[in-house]
Each structure stands twice: as structure tokens, then as C-alpha cells.
Design a protein around this motif. Structure first.
Motif, PDB file in Angstrom:
ATOM      1  N   PHE A   1       0.839  -1.191   0.000  1.00  0.00           N
ATOM      2  CA  PHE A   1       0.000   0.000   0.000  1.00  0.00           C
ATOM      3  C   PHE A   1       0.876   1.243   0.000  1.00  0.00           C
ATOM      4  O   PHE A   1       1.991   1.225   0.520  1.00  0.00           O
ATOM      5  CB  PHE A   1      -0.898   0.029   1.245  1.00  0.00           C
ATOM      6  CG  PHE A   1      -2.018  -0.956   1.197  1.00  0.00           C
ATOM      7  CD1 PHE A   1      -3.134  -0.723   0.394  1.00  0.00           C
ATOM      8  CD2 PHE A   1      -1.957  -2.128   1.939  1.00  0.00           C
ATOM      9  CE1 PHE A   1      -4.169  -1.638   0.347  1.00  0.00           C
ATOM     10  CE2 PHE A   1      -2.996  -3.053   1.884  1.00  0.00           C
ATOM     11  CZ  PHE A   1      -4.106  -2.805   1.090  1.00  0.00           C
ATOM     12  N   LEU A   2       0.361   2.310  -0.563  1.00  0.00           N
ATOM     13  CA  LEU A   2       1.023   3.601  -0.427  1.00  0.00           C
ATOM     14  C   LEU A   2       0.426   4.248   0.818  1.00  0.00           C
ATOM     15  O   LEU A   2      -0.736   4.644   0.819  1.00  0.00           O
ATOM     16  CB  LEU A   2       0.756   4.471  -1.662  1.00  0.00           C
ATOM     17  CG  LEU A   2       1.316   3.916  -2.976  1.00  0.00           C
ATOM     18  CD1 LEU A   2       0.911   4.823  -4.133  1.00  0.00           C
ATOM     19  CD2 LEU A   2       2.821   3.756  -2.908  1.00  0.00           C
ATOM     20  N   PRO A   3       1.196   4.327   1.906  1.00  0.00           N
ATOM     21  CA  PRO A   3       0.617   4.850   3.143  1.00  0.00           C
ATOM     22  C   PRO A   3       0.196   6.313   2.993  1.00  0.00           C
ATOM     23  O   PRO A   3       0.914   7.103   2.361  1.00  0.00           O
ATOM     24  CB  PRO A   3       1.745   4.697   4.168  1.00  0.00           C
ATOM     25  CG  PRO A   3       2.987   4.506   3.390  1.00  0.00           C
ATOM     26  CD  PRO A   3       2.612   3.942   2.063  1.00  0.00           C
ATOM     27  N   THR A   4      -0.952   6.655   3.553  1.00  0.00           N
ATOM     28  CA  THR A   4      -1.402   8.048   3.517  1.00  0.00           C
ATOM     29  C   THR A   4      -1.249   8.711   4.883  1.00  0.00           C
ATOM     30  O   THR A   4      -1.434   9.917   5.008  1.00  0.00           O
ATOM     31  CB  THR A   4      -2.877   8.146   3.072  1.00  0.00           C
ATOM     32  OG1 THR A   4      -3.656   7.249   3.855  1.00  0.00           O
ATOM     33  CG2 THR A   4      -3.020   7.788   1.603  1.00  0.00           C
ATOM     34  N   THR A   5      -0.915   7.930   5.915  1.00  0.00           N
ATOM     35  CA  THR A   5      -0.589   8.525   7.214  1.00  0.00           C
ATOM     36  C   THR A   5       0.854   9.027   7.146  1.00  0.00           C
ATOM     37  O   THR A   5       1.754   8.255   6.810  1.00  0.00           O
ATOM     38  CB  THR A   5      -0.715   7.477   8.341  1.00  0.00           C
ATOM     39  OG1 THR A   5      -2.039   6.941   8.308  1.00  0.00           O
ATOM     40  CG2 THR A   5      -0.439   8.100   9.697  1.00  0.00           C
TER      41      THR A   5
END
Ligand code: ZN
Lengths: 93, 216
Positions: free
Chosen positions: B62-66
Motif C-alpha cells: 500500500f502507499l501509506p497516507t498517514t
């Protein structure tokens, strides 16, 4: 250590940031229509308040994102951090 | 891409392998260079569902958004660098394929894929005093309550700009340092860690130590 709260990364050491000058300086819509004095005013003249100043900062060493801040030029206290392109939070729109 | 025989990692001149030990013993900090780790800068809009889906499909992470978090394991990670920017990590030598796969998958989607492999090298340090060593020259709060496994940060270490990534609770950190600062930072780390006992290990041993800890 003076901490500045990056809107993305949270509180970080002041040394990680760069100052971008006064915020909310808009480029004139029709620069050709300005005389030299008016253009110089846009280009060079800045407020120099003793107290709350709206200014631009960038988290240079971190996420490299720009944001606006309200900072007291007397105490260095930062009272607001807000996205660029939005109005000053301490003034009625 | 450069021929592999001509390729020199930023710390090659220190001949770290010649000083590497097979068994680090009671060293409080164990470190080594991870050479030629693939690094790809990926930019795109996390609100664009097509971008997120396609990137996930191509990367298997996943591309982290946090902010300042990481997804991935072993030799494939995605590190958050900004709200529309990630550093994708791959096994050494895979950057060409990684870039090609991403560009193909993202065709027609607004995104940018840039190979930044040669710009930095990775210093891995691990051990019970790894955190204290970093804390000597880092303004971040590295205490486990504030920074732990799966966290990353772009910050300053000593006088060098780095990307920190904490991999496990040993704790183990990967420090991504710009090529021209690598020599300085290695010496800085070695100096800072010497009071805790410092051992250099070669990459395969580093991996073996990590696996041994994991099975304990
Ligand atoms: Zn930031």
C-alpha cells in the motif's frame, strides 16, 4: 529548541524549516497596468508588524511542503498554522 | 544503467567488509552498508482511485497516507515522503524493472516515477543502543512512544539530511543518506556508537542476525 508544527509531520525543530516571507501577497492580475511605484510596492514593500505576522514556511528537511503560519514577532509564539491559499484565520473573510 | 562492475557504492572506499565480523558478540550497535538498494520516487494523487489501485497492484504494498509511516516487508517498502510522494524500496538491482513496471502500469494516469537509486545509500544499524546513537544528533523524539516500528521520517542526523526507517523493535533502523554525506555520516555513527561497543557486519550476516532475532 523552537518547535514548529508541520501540518503533515507534526512538531519539528525550527532548524528543519525555511522561512518564505510574508504570506498573502497576491501578484497583480494585470501587472502591465501598474506604474513603477505600484509594481515596486507589490514586489518589495512588506509589513513589519510588532506582533502577529502572517508568513510562509516550508518544511525543507522533512516533507518539503509549504504552509502559512501566524507568528508573533515579539514572542515567536505561533498561534495558527493553515494551508496556503486560505484566508488569515484571525481576520474576517 | 551503469555496468555493475563499474558501480561503486558510496561507502566502498571505507572497505567495511574487511572490518566486518561474523559474530558481533556483545556489541551495543551493529551496523553495515546496504549497497545498491533500489529506490524509486513515486508521485501521484492518493485521492485518485485508479492511481492507488494500479500502484498497489504493481508494488504489492500500500502507499501509506498517514504521514511518516511505511508499508511493506523484507525488501519491498513504500515510505511516506509527502501527501503525494513516496519512496519505493526494492531489492538491489531491481530498480530498472521496478521503474519499467510502474511506468507501464501507470500509463494514462497522472503520476511520476523517478529512479533515485544512486542518490543515496543505506546504513543499517541495529542493537540495544541504536536508538541512543541516533538520538545524539537527531531532533526527533525517537522514544518508542513517539517513533516505532513501521515509522519513517525525513529529518537531520548530525549535519546530514536523512530518511529514517525503523524496521523492528531491536531496534533496527535503515538510514538513507545522500551519497556525498555517506562518508561523513558513517564516521559520525561509528564515533557515536563506539561507547556502546560497535561492530560492523556484512550484509548477509545482518540479515541472518535479524532472522535469528525474529525466531527467538
Ligand atoms: Zn513536514
Amino acid at each position: 529548541m523552537h518547535l514548529i508544527a508541520c501540518p503533515w509531520c507534526g512538531p519539528r525543530d525550527e532548524a528543519e524549516f525555511s522561512y518564505g516571507g510574508e504570506a498573502h501577497i497576491l501578484r497583480p492580475e494585470q501587472p502591465d497596468a501598474l506604474d513603477d511605484a505600484a509594481f515596486a510596492n507589490y514586489l518589495f514593500m512588506r509589513g513589519n508588524p510588532k506582533g502577529v505576522h502572517a508568513e510562509r514556511w516550508v518544511h525543507t528537511v522533512g516533507c518539503r511542503r509549504w504552509f502559512n503560519a501566524l507568528r508573533s514577532t515579539v514572542t515567536h509564539e505561533i498561534t495558527a498554522i493553515y494551508p496556503m491559499g486560505t484566508p488569515r484565520p484571525d481576520r474576517a473573510p | 544503467m551503469a555496468e555493475i562492475v563499474l558501480r561503486q557504492s558510496p561507502l566502498d572506499h571505507l572497505s567495511l567488509d574487511a572490518r566486518a565480523v561474523a559474530e558481533p558478540g556483545p556489541a551495543g550497535v551493529v551496523a553495515g552498508e546496504r549497497r545498491f538498494v533500489a529506490k524509486v520516487n513515486l508521485r501521484g494523487d492518493p485521492a485518485d482511485e485508479a492511481f492507488v489501485k494500479v500502484a498497489k497492484g504493481a508494488l504489492k504494498v500500500f502507499l501509506p497516507t498517514t504521514p511518516n509511516t511505511v508499508d511493506g516487508k523484507r525488501d519491498r517498502y513504500a515510505l511516506w515522503l509527502g501527501p503525494d510522494e513516496w519512496l519505493v524500496i526494492g531489492a538491489p538491482g531491481t530498480e530498472g524493472r521496478l521503474v519499467a513496471d510502474l511506468r507501464k502500469a501507470l500509463d494514462g494516469i497522472v503520476a511520476a516515477v523517478t529512479d533515485v537509486t544512486e542518490g543515496r545509500t543505506v546504513i543499517r544499524l541495529s542493537g540495544v543502543h541504536a536508538r541512543e546513537t541516533l538520538a545524539k544528533g537527531c531532533g526527533l523524539d525517537l522514544h518508542p512512544r513517539a517513533f516505532g516500528r513501521g515509522r519513517c521520517a525525513q529529518t537531520r542526523l548530525g549535519k546530514a539530511n536523512v530518511i529514517l526507517h525503523q524496521l523492528d523493535d531491536a531496534p533496527t533502523f535503515d538510514v538513507y543518506v545522500e551519497r556525498s554525506f555517506a562518508d561523513y555520516l558513517w564516521r559520525w555513527i561509528e564515533d557515536g556508537a563506539s561507547e556502546y561497543g560497535f561492530a560492523i557486519v556484512a550484509e548477509p550476516i545482518m540479515a541472518a542476525l535479524k532472522a535469528r532475532r525474529a525466531t527467538r
